[in-house]
Scaffold this active site. Structure first.
Site, PDB file in Angstrom:
ATOM      1  N   ASP A 342       0.841  -1.196   0.000  1.00 41.58           N
ATOM      2  CA  ASP A 342       0.000   0.000   0.000  1.00 41.58           C
ATOM      3  C   ASP A 342       0.877   1.248   0.000  1.00 41.58           C
ATOM      4  OD1 ASP A 342      -2.631   1.385   0.513  1.00 41.58           O
ATOM      5  OD2 ASP A 342      -1.546   1.970   2.329  1.00 41.58           O
ATOM      6  N   GLU A 378       1.658  -0.548  -5.006  1.00 44.37           N
ATOM      7  CA  GLU A 378       0.728   0.530  -5.333  1.00 44.37           C
ATOM      8  C   GLU A 378       1.626   1.748  -5.508  1.00 44.37           C
ATOM      9  OE1 GLU A 378      -3.366   2.542  -3.659  1.00 44.37           O
ATOM     10  OE2 GLU A 378      -1.755   2.174  -2.238  1.00 44.37           O
TER      11      GLU A 378
END
Length: 738
Positions: A342, A378
């Site tokens: 993330d 990401e």
């Protein structure tokens, strides 16, 4: 109680069958205590007198798995110097393998007084906070073997443990919303029939429900609020949180592996649940604040490139060690197969700017364990220069946000999308080829947990997030969505037909694109969140997957067939099979279409090439045709003028199955059928001419204008030069045997 010196490594609580070694790093502390917690609310404090390189440690004979514990750190509370030690706060072990309980929000878990933020708060947090747990590391893995699916065979399914299983009618009530629910045969059967090879789980590291959300009567559903990087989230365990969650998670991984499905974890190493200077003191903040967090020039405050209040200090050797220890633990002890990072750009911020050569990437590159699993970035954060799609090192794959945006733009009718769409369809060589990566570096997706579901993408122009309690201010406002003519729910059969067709267009495009496809859970059955594009706090039926009923679908099909038999109007309830809203029949049709597209991809290597197209005949393949060719709907090869036309929204792509340049695993030549992909993203029907020099006879295998799947071998046969009429906003695939 006997207390032996113990060892400084490994960090955390390590049970060896006779007792437990405890070790915690803190350079900020004057002294540290290990607190053993008892069920009657009392605790036994043991001072950690041994210290090696600021690691305090002790070994306690007879301390067994299930024992709850925490640390109290005595030292300076001087926020102006970045120090926030407070022995009144029971602190979680940063290396805890399991965590029990939840936070009971109140002033007790904060290091300051609400009415006087500069004054130290000495209220005891122990009765109000979570506790670390000693776990038994032993587990019978049997003959568990990682599937080790190669990227070109990978189909990723992003899912939420609770959201996927909470409403599954085939699961016992007590297993819904749990790791055991993931391992249930009914869940695994759905995944295997769909053709999924990797389950990418939204955060399962122990996370915290935010104080603000709890006060609003909401929960942190997504889980991007980590407090324990080694501990499976305890609320997803069906039978206890004193280490049972570890056993249950391992059992789920083992069951998924038996079905050939890899497990990838969405991990949040960029920040913690302790927030900014006004956040709670739960672990890192009280143990050694300046060693764990990136502090501002005024060390009372935190640098924040994550939008959550803090960012971990990626140039700290202790933070880097903790992250690498965590990654190795989940691979070696929990047997997971990879990670999706993330806000990965934050991990590259050693100082201020994003540095692709940062220490974190160096450590991953040389690590003999972590470097061998799937690593997915990401590739952005909210800091300056944080959008880094295409800029990660060669070992990494990336969520391709440009793929998502371009495919959405094409099918909603944005001008000048065709040329970039061609690049995204063929693996995004403009992003990955220059640094030696291949099409498989691109994780292609149209939707994910963050944003509209696929159903909502074609049903809403605007977000509808009022249930989140932020006056619809939260969530992305520019979604590149199109409501197909009506916002939200409708009974209009034309709108419903168009929405269903658009969903099929997106799924088909995803599966026909070079790269690695990722499906967001529930999109295969047209899951809706009612237009909420930021359901991070909706731990309820709005966000949980509502599984379609085969029985209800059969009932509706029978009713429709009866009406057609007697020449009756197929409007009203029966018209739901033209769209999506309220019809299990339609949702099951969507499921059947998605399965068919996944398996078409799996069966044909021309859709999952490991090298980029050359745009010319390939030497040694005995084929004079280019490996790829582009045509106008009129069957003429595309010119630069055709690509540059602002309103161009249709084209034909030839994929040559006889010109695949990469060899097989044993060096053999790979051949496949050839395909013509006809895209009509325009608002009206168009006639397409089958190119005359690329095959004599073809057969239709996919037609998104149909409401059902084209059964194998039954599609219309068409010859070179023939004309095909494509419905507005539809896609047709023609196949030519090798």
């Amino acid at each position: 109680m006997q207390v032996w010196p113990g060892e400084a490594y490994p960090l955390g609580a390590t049970y060896d069958g006779a007792g437990t070694n405890f070790a915690v790093f803190t350079e900020a502390a004057d002294r540290a205590e290990l607190c053993l917690l008892h069920d009657d609310g009392s605790e036994t404090a043991v001072e950690l007198r041994e210290s090696d390189a600021f690691v305090r440690h002790a070994y306690l004979p007879g301390i067994m798995p299930g024992q709850r514990y925490g640390f109290r750190v005595h030292g300076p509370y001087a926020p102006e110097r970045g120090l926030r030690c407070n022995s009144a706060k029971l602190l979680l072990d940063p290396y805890a393998r399991a965590i029990s309980g939840s936070v009971r929000w109140g002033e007790e878990v904060y290091g300051y007084h609400f009415d006087a933020p500069d004054r130290r708060n000495d209220l005891d947090s122990a009765p109000h906070t979570m506790t670390s747990v000693v776990v038994n590391p032993y587990f019978d893995w049997g003959d568990d073997r990682r599937p080790r699916t190669e990227y070109h065979h990978t189909v990723i399914y992003e899912a939420h443990v609770k959201g996927l299983t909470m409403r599954h009618p085939g699961l016992p009530e007590e297993l819904r919303g749990t790791y055991a629910g993931l391992a249930h045969p009914a869940t695994i059967e759905h995944l295997t029939e769909l053709g999924v090879t990797a389950l990418e789980l939204m955060p399962v590291h122990q996370f915290v429900n935010d104080h603000r959300l709890v006060d609003m009567g909401l929960n942190n559903y997504w889980g991007y609020n980590t407090i324990g990087f080694f501990a499976p989230h305890n609320a997803y365990a069906s039978w206890g949180d004193r280490g049972q969650q570890v056993l249950e998670f391992k059992s789920a991984v083992k069951a998924l592996h038996e079905a050939g499905i890899e497990v990838i974890l969405d991990v949040v190493y960029n920040h913690t649940a302790e927030g900014n200077h006004l956040g709670p003191t739960l672990s890192f903040k009280g143990i050694d604040n300046p060693s764990y967090y990136r502090l501002a020039d005024d060390p009372r405050y935190y640098m924040d490139t994550t939008g959550t209040g803090n960012s971990l200090l990626m140039r700290s050797p202790h933070v880097l060690q903790m992250i690498m220890d965590s990654l190795r633990y989940w691979v070696t002890e929990m047997h997971v197969d990879g990670f999706r990072f993330d806000l990965a750009a934050t991990l590259a911020r050693q100082f201020h700017e994003v540095d692709r050569l940062s220490s974190f990437f160096d450590l991953v590159q040389q690590d003999p364990v972590v470097s061998q699993v799937k690593l997915i970035a990401e590739p952005w954060d909210v800091g300056e220069g944080g959008y880094q799609v295409g800029n990660f090192p060669p070992l990494w794959t990336e969520w391709n946000g440009k793929y998502r945006d371009t495919v959405r733009d094409l099918w909603r009718g944005e001008p000048r999308a065709l040329a970039e769409f061609a690049s995204r369809l063929t693996g995004s060589s403009d992003l990955y080829q220059d640094d030696g990566r291949r099409p498989l570096a691109s994780i292609n997706f149209v939707t994910c947990h963050d944003g509209f579901t696929l159903h909502d993408l074609v049903s809403y122009n605007d977000k509808h997030n009022t249930a989140n309690g932020e006056d619809n201010r939260d969530g992305e406002s520019h979604n590149r969505s199109w409501n197909s003519g009506t916002e939200g729910d409708t009974d209009d059969p034309d709108v419903l037909r168009l929405r269903a067709r658009q969903m099929r267009n997106f799924i088909a495009t995803l599966m026909l694109s070079q790269g690695v496809p990722m499906i967001s859970h529930g999109d295969e059955v047209a899951r809706t969140q009612g237009g909420n594009n930021n359901a991070y706090c909706q731990d309820n039926e709005l966000a949980w997957l509502d599984w379609p009923s085969e029985r209800e679908g059969q009932r509706r099909r029978k009713g429709r067939d009866e009406r057609e038999k007697h020449g009756g109007d197929t409007g009203g309830e029966g018209s739901a099979d033209c769209g999506t809203d309220g019809s299990d029949d339609v949702r099951l049709r969507m499921l059947a279409f998605t399965r068919a597209m996944v398996w078409l991809r799996k069966n044909h290597p021309v859709f999952r090439r490991r090298r980029f197209f050359h745009g010319r005949p390939v030497a040694g393949t005995h084929d004079d045709l280019s490996d790829i060719a582009w045509f106008t709907p009129e069957g003429m090869e595309m010119t630069q003028r055709d690509w540059d036309r602002a309103r161009a929204s249709a084209l034909t792509v030839f994929l040559n199955g006889n010109a695949i340049s990469e060899p097989g695993r044993r060096g053999e030549r790979i051949t496949d059928d050839s395909f013509l992909l006809m895209f009509n993203a325009s608002p009206g029907p168009l006639e397409f001419v089958v190119p005359v020099d690329h095959g004599r006879q073809w057969q239709v295998v996919v037609d998104t204008a149909r409401e059902d799947v084209v059964p194998p071998g039954t599609g219309p046969k068409v010859r070179a030069g023939a004309r095909l009429s494509l419905t507005d906003r539809s896609l047709t695939v023609l196949q030519r045997p090798a």
